[in-house]
Write a protein that holds these residues in place. Structure first.
Motif, mmCIF file in Angstrom:
data_model
loop_
_atom_site.group_PDB
_atom_site.id
_atom_site.type_symbol
_atom_site.label_atom_id
_atom_site.label_comp_id
_atom_site.label_asym_id
_atom_site.label_seq_id
_atom_site.Cartn_x
_atom_site.Cartn_y
_atom_site.Cartn_z
ATOM 1 N N UNK A 60 3.847 0.704 -7.192
ATOM 2 C CA UNK A 60 3.472 -0.709 -7.125
ATOM 3 C C UNK A 60 2.017 -0.815 -6.674
ATOM 4 N N UNK A 61 1.148 -1.350 -7.537
ATOM 5 C CA UNK A 61 -0.276 -1.485 -7.240
ATOM 6 C C UNK A 61 -0.535 -2.913 -6.797
ATOM 7 N N UNK A 62 -0.943 -3.082 -5.531
ATOM 8 C CA UNK A 62 -1.275 -4.390 -5.005
ATOM 9 C C UNK A 62 -2.768 -4.654 -5.073
ATOM 10 N N UNK A 63 -3.186 -5.770 -4.460
ATOM 11 C CA UNK A 63 -4.596 -6.143 -4.486
ATOM 12 C C UNK A 63 -5.451 -5.098 -3.791
ATOM 13 N N UNK A 64 -5.002 -4.580 -2.646
ATOM 14 C CA UNK A 64 -5.785 -3.586 -1.910
ATOM 15 C C UNK A 64 -4.907 -2.462 -1.392
ATOM 16 N N UNK A 65 -3.788 -2.170 -2.084
ATOM 17 C CA UNK A 65 -2.956 -1.055 -1.648
ATOM 18 C C UNK A 65 -2.156 -0.510 -2.818
ATOM 19 N N UNK A 66 -1.602 0.683 -2.600
ATOM 20 C CA UNK A 66 -0.700 1.342 -3.547
ATOM 21 C C UNK A 66 0.562 1.713 -2.783
ATOM 22 N N UNK A 67 1.726 1.274 -3.264
ATOM 23 C CA UNK A 67 3.006 1.573 -2.616
ATOM 24 C C UNK A 67 3.858 2.388 -3.580
ATOM 25 N N UNK A 68 4.476 3.469 -3.049
ATOM 26 C CA UNK A 68 5.362 4.324 -3.839
ATOM 27 C C UNK A 68 6.750 4.216 -3.233
ATOM 28 N N UNK A 69 7.694 3.742 -4.017
ATOM 29 C CA UNK A 69 9.074 3.594 -3.574
ATOM 30 C C UNK A 69 9.865 4.849 -3.936
ATOM 31 N N UNK A 70 10.880 5.166 -3.114
ATOM 32 C CA UNK A 70 11.820 6.245 -3.421
ATOM 33 C C UNK A 70 11.066 7.522 -3.795
ATOM 34 N N UNK A 71 10.260 8.029 -2.866
ATOM 35 C CA UNK A 71 9.348 9.161 -3.114
ATOM 36 C C UNK A 71 10.144 10.403 -3.499
ATOM 37 N N UNK A 72 9.646 11.139 -4.519
ATOM 38 C CA UNK A 72 10.233 12.410 -4.938
ATOM 39 C C UNK A 72 9.199 13.519 -4.803
ATOM 40 N N UNK A 73 9.651 14.757 -5.010
ATOM 41 C CA UNK A 73 8.745 15.906 -4.888
ATOM 42 C C UNK A 73 7.597 15.837 -5.886
ATOM 43 N N UNK A 74 7.823 15.216 -7.040
ATOM 44 C CA UNK A 74 6.756 15.125 -8.047
ATOM 45 C C UNK A 74 5.616 14.224 -7.591
ATOM 46 N N UNK A 75 5.859 13.379 -6.605
ATOM 47 C CA UNK A 75 4.815 12.469 -6.121
ATOM 48 C C UNK A 75 3.824 13.155 -5.200
ATOM 49 N N UNK A 76 4.083 14.405 -4.828
ATOM 50 C CA UNK A 76 3.174 15.152 -3.958
ATOM 51 C C UNK A 76 1.829 15.316 -4.656
#
Length: 1338
Positions: free
Chosen positions: A590-606
């Motif tokens: 989820x890309x916000x105005x001044x942030x990036x949020x990653x939900x339900x993080x997995x190993x591929x997100x490293x």
């Protein structure tokens, strides 16, 4: 004497005129301006000098030119005027000089052979083309000749002569057989440069009657064939048999065996020969030798080495190839043929001549009335070329006189030119090997100034960056340019501005107050004009809160911030990247105005996440790393990868497509996501599998696109969430037909490796991309913006071609086209390359240094003119070095430092300088070739700074109430020391600090005795040095006064650096690698007030363990300095094996040990890196026992044992019944059916084994390997037709599934089609039936 003086004076005035020559005007490439200016003709396109035409097509002789007014055209043929109006077959294109000779409507190409020259003329002069020699191509037939068969003895040498017809251009020769297959060549058999086929020694396998020489005439696309040549080789064995058949038994006969022979050269003959080649061509030298064993050829150059990178060996080293030859390649080249019996050699004397080539070609001159100029025409060659001049196509000796013109050999000098001096001059450089012709005009213009930059053009820049304001102009004479700021501002001058020759105003460091209106004024003697432009200076974009490093558990949520500040008039855009690539297309991101949020993080997100902020004027970025760690383990179902697909089948075979189907294997509790189809090219890359496509897991059929000239096999791989299955068994093979190439080479580049060459490279097509045999590449190039013709060569088996003799760093248009024996690929796209770079010519000027503080300086310089860079401008390098320290006045070894500033930057910062020192620096410009000359050394000095900490602090001689302190001066004083500041305070047993006392000590002191201290008390000491700038960093020590003087044992030398020597309580010191800053003012003895501090010793305590079956979670508590790096050591308890060590990631206080053995006792301890011998006490834990299997052993169940006994009894009864029926020999339904048909091929009963010919067991079938029945044979078209025989195998079963039983009966009569199963038992020895053969072929 007076006459000599006047001669000298005239020569001096001529030299003065040449020195004062005004450089020719540069006419901007502005379309509107070019349409208005008068210009003499310029030839833009013409046919090649040696123009071979197809006699079947119309002849097009090109001649295109430009000029103002547009030029008219005329032609000469064989030196006389060619009146095209009198020849109905010849027409000239409208608004062009190109001639078209109509051959297809009755004209004959031979009638138009000759030398043609085009003239383009307008009121300003006349330009001429090269002499264009027109010759029709010829592809004559082979002359009839009677060819006798060649009969040769095994081991002898042989030459098969080709002697192709003489064509124009010469044909390409190759040898093939009657089946149009190229004859194999080797070190023993090879084709010479003259087309003949040479055998160093013949072998029996060389016997054949279809040695055919082919001549291919590429220009007319025809191939001529010589009559087949017959070769018969008599081997020694056959010769002995022939002799024996014609002699009596008493005669002595027998040919001599094959004898080995030393090498003898077949070509060239004799011991020496000569060869003349032209500069820039390819030198080919050949040596072919006879001998047995086959000789090996080696090449050397007498008195020198073969040129590296230009030497190639072809035709099994029988041909020496040297590309791009020069005069230095002249000399004697020796070829040596050697085998085990000896050697032979031949010396070829090579002389390299040269057709004329340019050193300096004449260039167009645009002058103003009264100005001076020169045309220079310099060429070289071997022999030296002759230089001659023409004016408007007429030899200059008989051309109209011009008082402003003087010819001096290869130079024409113009002085005080007028408009009538405009003309086109031709320079001709010629020798016996060729000529060069160049047109260059002198255009005298009188034009008032014009400014070409648009009015009120807006420029926007970021503050503290350069601003470039354009003022493109033209005028003749060349106008003078002045800049003003504001409507009524004064003329701009000074070092804060840079004025370029093209009129551009540069502000090296634009500030907010630089914004406004700037006026450019251009004036010459014919007039004056001006133009205004606007400059806006914007605030830079900054990231005020950057993303930070994050550690998150799997399936958690994480957020990165990127808060920015920017100019209010600029619209920023924020882009997030993962590992320098786009974010995954996943709704969890989820890309916000001044942030990036990653939900339900997995190993591929490293990975590394980067925030990039872009505006129209600048860009900034910041990155942070995300580390994903495992969540606490939870019981889960174990899934497996799928089983491989099977039963692959190919249907719907077409030239460019085919349909593949398969049956999926077991998915093993995890649904199949997709199928990956791979292919193997058995023709070009056997054994190598390539990715073809991927289809969803619900699909078991796919239509595949195919390429021509590929022998395909396919296999399928199933994919689920666990992973990929093993590949399936390969499908049957399918060979596609040949075709023209569909694509051209990729990654075409043109980069020069030397100042006078252009290296063209490309990525070769892979084997399957060739689409057919004979893959080659057509490499074409021409200089950009010069209207040159394309130059082309055709090469094979290479991915690089070097063009020599190019100007330094000029752009070229390049294209590479693929072709094979069937034709060309589509027209390739053009790319732009550059010839080789050379080192820059000049150094940056006006180098200025601004010292910012004691460790930082800023350097400015003027950029060098781009035309002197002679390559791609990569940036500037600043070399700087310390000359001496101003405090110590001592010189040391000079260590130069280098900073590189990319692009056309004109300033840079010099960090990391040493305070109070003298430095030197210089600046150099850098291109792809290297660095240019250095600017003059610039000297600057840095001011004083704060000193470093004292080099050491020792505390010795402890007594009841005193301690002795000694310290060393700072390693880096960074100025003149003014004093030392000593502070100390007591420490109680709970590590709390007492009141602080401060003492100031002169700078020349290095020791101090402190008295009136408390006995048996620990003190902490701080000391730092000071300069006039301020205090430096501190060094600390701790010491204890003694409680009883009787126990004093003075420490040895070096005590106080980390260890104490003595029995009880002697002085103990501990040094921290910490930096403390200035403390409170001097404090006297008062009632102590204590504040908490860290413990003196770091420690690890409370090590706890939570163990499972195969892993354990280790945790601990740590007290001590921050940023410690921990490790965990473990081993089996009671074992003498070495400890195993695991490093902990970061500064965490827990770690999971994996891969432990269930039910085992382990020992464990924790330590910190960098603290020698510092670790926790040992802890012991035990892993849980392995879980017992709950499965029931089926083999121990009573019902299973009973079932197995019943099955065994039933099998025994069936075996007995089969044995009895076999001994009776009764007929079966198959036998009865066959008896109903009269079959002429039924075999009689064999007397030796008692079996019937038409009915036999698998054992007899395997021995005989004969067809089963006439109806089961495969016809010549490789298909089985059921209607051909009522008694075929097709009547009894489906394809290969019909089999014979053990007693000889056919069990497939009533059986349906079964799934394919691997052969077992007797089936493995069965002879293949015709139906099997058919199915395996299809």
């Amino acid at each position: 004497m007076m006459k000599k003086k006047s001669i000298y004076a005239s020569r001096a005035s001529l030299v003065l005129i040449l020195c004062q020559v005004i450089s020719a005007l540069d006419v901007p490439l502005d379309s509107k301006l070019l349409e208005e200016l008068l210009q003499p003709p310029t030839i833009t396109q013409q046919s090649p000098k040696d123009y071979i035409v197809d006699p079947r097509e119309n002849i097009v002789i090109q001649c295109e030119a430009k000029g103002k007014p547009p030029p008219s055209f005329s032609w000469t043929r064989n030196g006389t005027h060619f009146d095209i109006d009198k020849d109905a077959q010849v027409t000239m294109k409208p608004n062009s000089g190109t001639l078209v000779v109509n051959i297809m409507n009755g004209g004959k190409a031979e009638a138009y052979e000759g030398v043609y020259q085009c003239t383009a003329r307008n009121e300003r002069g006349a330009a001429i083309s090269n002499n264009i020699v027109i010759r029709p191509s010829r592809s004559p037939l082979w002359t009839k000749e009677k060819l006798e068969p060649n009969q040769v003895r095994e081991g002898d040498s042989l030459v098969l002569h080709c002697r192709p017809p003489v064509g124009l251009p010469p044909p390409i020769i190759f040898w093939m057989d009657n089946a149009f297959q190229r004859l194999p060549q080797s070190e023993r058999v090879s084709q010479g440069l003259n087309g003949d086929l040479y055998f160093s020694n013949v072998q029996p396998e060389d016997t054949r009657e279809d040695y055919i020489c082919y001549a291919r005439f590429n220009h007319t696309q025809t191939i001529q064939q010589k009559q087949p040549i017959s070769v018969k080789v008599f081997s020694m064995d056959s010769l002995n048999d022939t002799i024996a058949a014609n002699l009596s038994d008493t005669d002595i006969y027998g040919a001599k065996p094959v004898t080995e022979r030393p090498p003898v050269l077949l070509t060239p003959t004799g011991s020496t020969s000569t060869k003349v080649e032209l500069r820039g061509n390819v030198l080919l030298l050949e040596c072919i030798a006879a001998g047995l064993p086959t000789p090996v050829i080696r090449w050397i150059k007498e008195g020198g080495e073969l040129p590296a990178n230009r030497t190639f060996f072809e035709n099994f080293k029988k041909t020496l190839k040297i590309i791009d030859v020069s005069e230095a390649d002249s000399g004697n080249y020796k070829c040596i043929a050697r085998n085990t019996l000896g050697s032979a050699h031949h010396v070829i004397s090579v002389t390299v001549k040269a057709a004329p080539y340019w050193i300096t070609a004449p260039r167009n001159l645009v002058l103003s009335p009264g100005e001076h100029g020169t045309l220079i025409c310099r060429a070289n060659g071997n022999p030296k070329p002759n230089i001659s001049w023409l004016a408007n196509g007429v030899p200059i000796a008989i051309a109209p006189e011009d008082p402003s013109r003087k010819v001096d050999g290869d130079t024409i000098i113009f002085s005080h030119v007028q408009e009538r001096s405009s003309a086109v001059y031709q320079c001709n450089a010629s020798n016996e090997y060729g000529y060069l012709l160049a047109n260059a005009f002198v255009n005298v213009l009188a034009e008032p100034p014009r400014i070409l930059t648009p009015v009120n053009k807006l420029y926007q820049v970021i503050a503290d960056s350069p601003a470039l304001l354009d003022c493109a102009y033209f005028g003749s004479p060349k106008p003078e340019i002045e800049w003003f700021k504001g409507v009524k501002g004064s003329i701009l001058r000074g070092n804060e501005y840079v004025f370029h020759d093209n009129g551009t105003l540069e502000i090296p460091v634009a500030q907010k107050d630089s914004a406004g209106t700037y006026t450019c004024v251009a004036r010459n003697e014919l007039g004056k004009t001006q133009n205004e432009v606007q400059l806006e200076v914007k605030d830079p974009t900054m990231i005020i809160k950057q993303p930070e490093y994050q550690v998150i558990q799997r399936y958690g949520q994480v957020s990165f911030e990127c808060i920015i500040k920017h100019d209010s008039t600029l619209l920023p855009t924020i882009i997030w990247l993962k590992d320098n690539d786009e974010l995954p297309d996943d709704e969890r991101f989820l890309v916000g105005k001044d942030n990036l949020t990653i939900m339900n993080v997995t190993d591929k997100d490293d990975g590394t996440y980067t925030c990039i902020v872009n505006t129209t004027l600048d860009s900034v970025s910041a990155s942070a790393v995300l580390t994903v760690v495992a969540a606490p383990p939870t019981p889960a179902i174990i899934y497996a990868r799928p089983n491989p697909p099977f039963d692959l089948e190919l249907t719907g075979q077409l030239e460019r497509s085919i349909e593949l189907s398969w049956i999926p294997g077991d998915e093993n509790n995890s649904p199949i996501i997709s199928f990956v189809i791979e292919y193997e090219d058995g023709l070009h890359e056997p054994g190598v599998w390539h990715y073809q496509t991927e289809v969803p897991g619900s699909q078991t059929t796919v239509q595949l696109k195919l390429s021509p000239y590929v022998n395909y096999s396919f296999r399928v791989i199933a994919v689920n969430e666990i992973g990929r299955s093993q590949p399936s068994e390969p499908s049957e093979q399918y060979l596609t037909k040949s075709a023209n190439p569909d694509e051209n080479p990729s990654n075409v580049q043109g980069i020069g490796s030397e100042p006078d060459n252009l290296v063209i490279t490309w990525e070769s097509l892979k084997g399957f991309q060739s689409n057919g045999p004979g893959l080659q590449y057509k490499v074409s190039w021409r200089q950009k913006d010069v209207d040159d013709e394309w130059t082309s060569v055709i090469v094979a088996n290479v991915s690089k071609y070097i063009v020599s003799g190019t100007p330094t760093f000029v752009p070229y248009e390049i294209k590479v086209q693929a072709l094979n024996d069937l034709g060309y690929a589509p027209e390739p796209s053009e790319v732009i390359g550059h010839s080789g770079e050379d080192l820059p010519m000049v150094a940056p000027g006006n180098v200025q240094v601004y010292v910012i503080n004691s460790t930082l300086a800023k350097v400015h310089w003027d950029p060098v003119p781009l035309k002197t860079v002679r390559g791609h401008l990569q940036g500037y390098k600043v070399y700087y070095w310390k000359v001496q320290s101003l405090s110590r006045r001592s010189r040391r070894h000079v260590e130069k430092k280098i900073l590189t500033f990319r692009g056309n930057k004109t300033f840079g910062m010099l960090p990391g300088l040493e305070p109070y020192s003298s430095y030197k620096l210089n600046v150099r410009v850098v291109n792809g070739k290297g660095e240019g000359p250095a600017s003059p050394d610039k000297v600057f000095k840095t001011p004083e700074g704060v000193p470093s900490s004292p080099s050491f602090l020792k505390i010795t001689n402890p007594t009841l109430d005193s301690l002795t302190l000694e310290w060393g001066s700072p390693t880096h004083p960074n100025g003149v020391l003014t004093s030392y500041v000593l502070k100390f305070q007591p420490i109680n047993n709970t590590h709390e600090l007492g009141p602080l006392v401060e003492i100031r000590i002169p700078a020349n002191e290095s020791s101090l005795i402190l008295k009136n201290l408390n006995y048996s008390t620990r003190y902490k000491f701080y000391i730092n040095a000071q300069t006039s700038v301020g205090s430096g960093s501190q060094i600390t020590e701790e010491a204890v006064t003694i409680m009883d003087e009787a126990g004093i044992l003075h420490p040895a030398v070096g005590a106080g650096k980390g260890e104490a020597i003595g029995i009880l309580p002697f002085v103990f010191t501990k040094r921290y690698s910490e930096t403390l800053f200035a403390a409170s003012p001097v404090m006297h003895t008062v009632t102590p007030t204590f504040s908490k501090v860290q413990p003196l010793y770091p420690r690890i305590r409370n090590v706890t363990t939570a163990a499972a079956e195969t892993y354990a979670n280790i945790s601990w508590e740590y007290e001590g300095p921050d940023h410690a790096n921990f490790y965990v050591e473990y081993g089996v308890a009671g074992s003498k094996e070495d400890w195993k060590k695991e490093t902990v990631n970061g500064s965490r206080s827990f770690f999971v040990l994996k891969g432990l053995t269930p039910g085992t006792a382990y020992k464990v301890r924790v330590g910190a890196e960098g603290l020698s011998g510092f670790r926790s006490s040992e802890d012991v834990f035990e892993t849980g026992p392995a879980m017992a299997s709950r499965q029931v052993d089926i083999a121990t169940q009573g019902w299973f044992i009973g079932l197995m006994c019943a099955v065994a009894l039933l099998i025994l009864i069936l075996l007995i019944v089969c044995f009895i029926r076999r001994n009776k020999g009764g007929k079966y339904p198959v036998k009865e059916k066959e008896d109903a048909h009269a079959d002429p091929e039924i075999q009689p009963m064999k007397e030796d084994d008692g079996t019937f010919g038409e009915y036999r067991s698998l054992e007899s079938d395997a021995e005989d390997h004969k067809p089963l029945k006439k109806g089961s044979r495969t016809p010549s078209d490789r298909t089985v037709k059921k209607e051909d025989s009522d008694d075929s195998l097709v009547d009894y079963g489906e394809g290969v599934n019909g089999q014979f039983n053990e007693d000889g009966s056919f069990i497939g009569q009533y059986s349906g089609k079964k799934e394919k199963e691997p052969a077992e038992g007797n089936e493995s020895s069965e002879a293949p039936s015709p139906v099997n053969a058919m199915n395996s072929f299809v």
